[in-house]
Motif scaffolding. Sequence first.
Motif, PDB file in Angstrom:
ATOM      1  N   MET A   1       0.918  -1.297  -0.025  1.00 21.89           N
ATOM      2  CA  MET A   1      -0.035   0.116  -0.187  1.00 21.89           C
ATOM      3  C   MET A   1       0.961   1.270  -0.080  1.00 21.89           C
ATOM      4  N   SER A   2       0.454   2.191  -0.967  1.00 24.04           N
ATOM      5  CA  SER A   2       1.451   3.485  -0.919  1.00 24.04           C
ATOM      6  C   SER A   2       0.700   4.513   0.023  1.00 24.04           C
ATOM      7  N   VAL A   3       1.657   5.059   0.753  1.00 21.62           N
ATOM      8  CA  VAL A   3       1.215   6.221   1.747  1.00 21.62           C
ATOM      9  C   VAL A   3       1.801   7.246   1.343  1.00 21.62           C
ATOM     10  N   SER A   4       1.147   8.752   1.400  1.00 19.91           N
ATOM     11  CA  SER A   4       1.822   9.925   1.195  1.00 19.91           C
ATOM     12  C   SER A   4       1.475  10.828   2.207  1.00 19.91           C
ATOM     13  N   LEU A   5       2.456  11.474   2.543  1.00 18.39           N
ATOM     14  CA  LEU A   5       1.780  13.005   3.140  1.00 18.39           C
ATOM     15  C   LEU A   5       2.113  14.101   2.505  1.00 18.39           C
ATOM     16  N   MET A   6       1.029  14.561   2.441  1.00 20.04           N
ATOM     17  CA  MET A   6       1.014  15.928   1.629  1.00 20.04           C
ATOM     18  C   MET A   6       1.168  17.365   2.480  1.00 20.04           C
ATOM     19  N   ASP A   7       1.979  17.843   2.224  1.00 19.61           N
ATOM     20  CA  ASP A   7       2.228  19.107   3.274  1.00 19.61           C
ATOM     21  C   ASP A   7       1.977  20.618   2.334  1.00 19.61           C
ATOM     22  N   PHE A   8       0.750  21.185   2.753  1.00 18.76           N
ATOM     23  CA  PHE A   8       0.305  22.238   2.255  1.00 18.76           C
ATOM     24  C   PHE A   8       0.974  23.429   2.844  1.00 18.76           C
ATOM     25  N   HIS A   9       1.518  24.309   1.818  1.00 25.06           N
ATOM     26  CA  HIS A   9       2.437  25.211   2.496  1.00 25.06           C
ATOM     27  C   HIS A   9       2.461  26.522   1.661  1.00 25.06           C
ATOM     28  N   ASP A  20       8.451  22.643   8.576  1.00 27.20           N
ATOM     29  CA  ASP A  20       9.348  22.028   7.753  1.00 27.20           C
ATOM     30  C   ASP A  20      10.566  20.994   8.448  1.00 27.20           C
ATOM     31  N   PRO A  21      11.283  21.457   9.530  1.00 25.39           N
ATOM     32  CA  PRO A  21      12.303  20.567   9.898  1.00 25.39           C
ATOM     33  C   PRO A  21      11.736  19.438  10.435  1.00 25.39           C
ATOM     34  N   ILE A  22      10.498  19.401  11.227  1.00 25.93           N
ATOM     35  CA  ILE A  22       9.673  18.078  11.650  1.00 25.93           C
ATOM     36  C   ILE A  22       9.584  17.337  10.667  1.00 25.93           C
ATOM     37  N   LEU A  23       9.161  17.877   9.183  1.00 22.45           N
ATOM     38  CA  LEU A  23       9.048  16.739   8.280  1.00 22.45           C
ATOM     39  C   LEU A  23      10.217  16.423   7.926  1.00 22.45           C
ATOM     40  N   ASP A  24      11.222  17.096   7.516  1.00 26.08           N
ATOM     41  CA  ASP A  24      12.581  16.856   6.945  1.00 26.08           C
ATOM     42  C   ASP A  24      13.011  15.613   7.677  1.00 26.08           C
ATOM     43  N   GLU A  25      13.100  15.564   9.075  1.00 27.63           N
ATOM     44  CA  GLU A  25      13.632  14.726  10.074  1.00 27.63           C
ATOM     45  C   GLU A  25      12.781  13.358  10.008  1.00 27.63           C
ATOM     46  N   LEU A  26      11.458  13.566   9.975  1.00 32.78           N
ATOM     47  CA  LEU A  26      10.604  12.241   9.756  1.00 32.78           C
ATOM     48  C   LEU A  26      10.961  11.578   8.312  1.00 32.78           C
ATOM     49  N   LYS A  27      11.251  12.329   7.462  1.00 27.80           N
ATOM     50  CA  LYS A  27      11.506  11.565   5.927  1.00 27.80           C
ATOM     51  C   LYS A  27      12.709  10.978   6.189  1.00 27.80           C
ATOM     52  N   ASN A  28      13.869  11.524   6.838  1.00 25.97           N
ATOM     53  CA  ASN A  28      15.208  11.145   6.746  1.00 25.97           C
ATOM     54  C   ASN A  28      14.864   9.610   7.845  1.00 25.97           C
ATOM     55  N   TRP A  30      12.262   7.721   8.354  1.00 21.80           N
ATOM     56  CA  TRP A  30      11.242   6.769   7.823  1.00 21.80           C
ATOM     57  C   TRP A  30      11.578   6.346   6.411  1.00 21.80           C
ATOM     58  N   GLY A  31      12.393   7.092   5.728  1.00 25.55           N
ATOM     59  CA  GLY A  31      12.782   6.856   4.368  1.00 25.55           C
ATOM     60  C   GLY A  31      11.804   6.576   3.480  1.00 25.55           C
ATOM     61  N   ASP A  32      11.849   5.438   2.851  1.00 24.74           N
ATOM     62  CA  ASP A  32      10.927   5.068   1.509  1.00 24.74           C
ATOM     63  C   ASP A  32       9.354   4.611   2.200  1.00 24.74           C
ATOM     64  N   ARG A  33       9.095   4.655   3.390  1.00 25.18           N
ATOM     65  CA  ARG A  33       7.981   4.146   4.087  1.00 25.18           C
ATOM     66  C   ARG A  33       6.839   4.923   3.606  1.00 25.18           C
ATOM     67  N   PHE A  34       6.827   6.025   3.303  1.00 27.33           N
ATOM     68  CA  PHE A  34       5.944   7.036   2.724  1.00 27.33           C
ATOM     69  C   PHE A  34       6.637   8.178   1.851  1.00 27.33           C
ATOM     70  N   ASP A  35       5.607   8.657   1.069  1.00 23.34           N
ATOM     71  CA  ASP A  35       6.185   9.752  -0.035  1.00 23.34           C
ATOM     72  C   ASP A  35       5.801  11.054   0.661  1.00 23.34           C
ATOM     73  N   LEU A  36       6.484  11.923   0.493  1.00 28.57           N
ATOM     74  CA  LEU A  36       6.343  13.424   1.119  1.00 28.57           C
ATOM     75  C   LEU A  36       6.079  14.451  -0.256  1.00 28.57           C
ATOM     76  N   GLU A  81       3.435  10.652  12.919  1.00 27.89           N
ATOM     77  CA  GLU A  81       3.992   9.064  13.023  1.00 27.89           C
ATOM     78  C   GLU A  81       2.824   8.339  13.331  1.00 27.89           C
ATOM     79  N   ASP A  82       1.896   8.636  14.273  1.00 28.92           N
ATOM     80  CA  ASP A  82       0.676   7.866  14.610  1.00 28.92           C
ATOM     81  C   ASP A  82      -0.219   7.730  13.356  1.00 28.92           C
ATOM     82  N   ALA A  83      -0.420   8.662  12.500  1.00 34.11           N
ATOM     83  CA  ALA A  83      -1.314   8.854  11.253  1.00 34.11           C
ATOM     84  C   ALA A  83      -0.611   7.903  10.481  1.00 34.11           C
ATOM     85  N   LEU A  84       0.381   8.010   9.944  1.00 36.17           N
ATOM     86  CA  LEU A  84       1.334   7.447   9.173  1.00 36.17           C
ATOM     87  C   LEU A  84       1.209   5.767   9.304  1.00 36.17           C
TER      88      LEU A  84
END
Length: 89
Positions: A1-9, A20-28, A30-36, A81-84
């Motif tokens: 299943m593909s999961v994406s996190l959309m950041d409207f800014h 932004d830094p929260i999302l960048d850290e999360l992406k680093n 979690w890697g490929d577990r979701f698309d930002l 993270e809970d939502a992901l």
Amino acid sequence: MSVSLMDFHADWCGPCKTQDPILDELKNDWGDRFDLEKVNVDEEQDVANEYQVRSLPTLIVENDDGVVERFVGVTQREDIEDALERAGA
């Protein structure tokens, strides 16, 4: 299943810069577990309208079944993270 996190800014949005830094850290971490996907509402108003985004920042966690969670305002990493995880990331 593909999961994406959309950041409207937007560039002029102060709270978005806090998010932004929260999302960048999360992406680093979690890697490929979701698309930002970063959506600049000034450049992509049609996408913002489609998701009925009225306030910034807005984060939307989505999977193949649709929207799992929507956050408005600066959101803490734990909540994202809970939502992901609920979305299957």
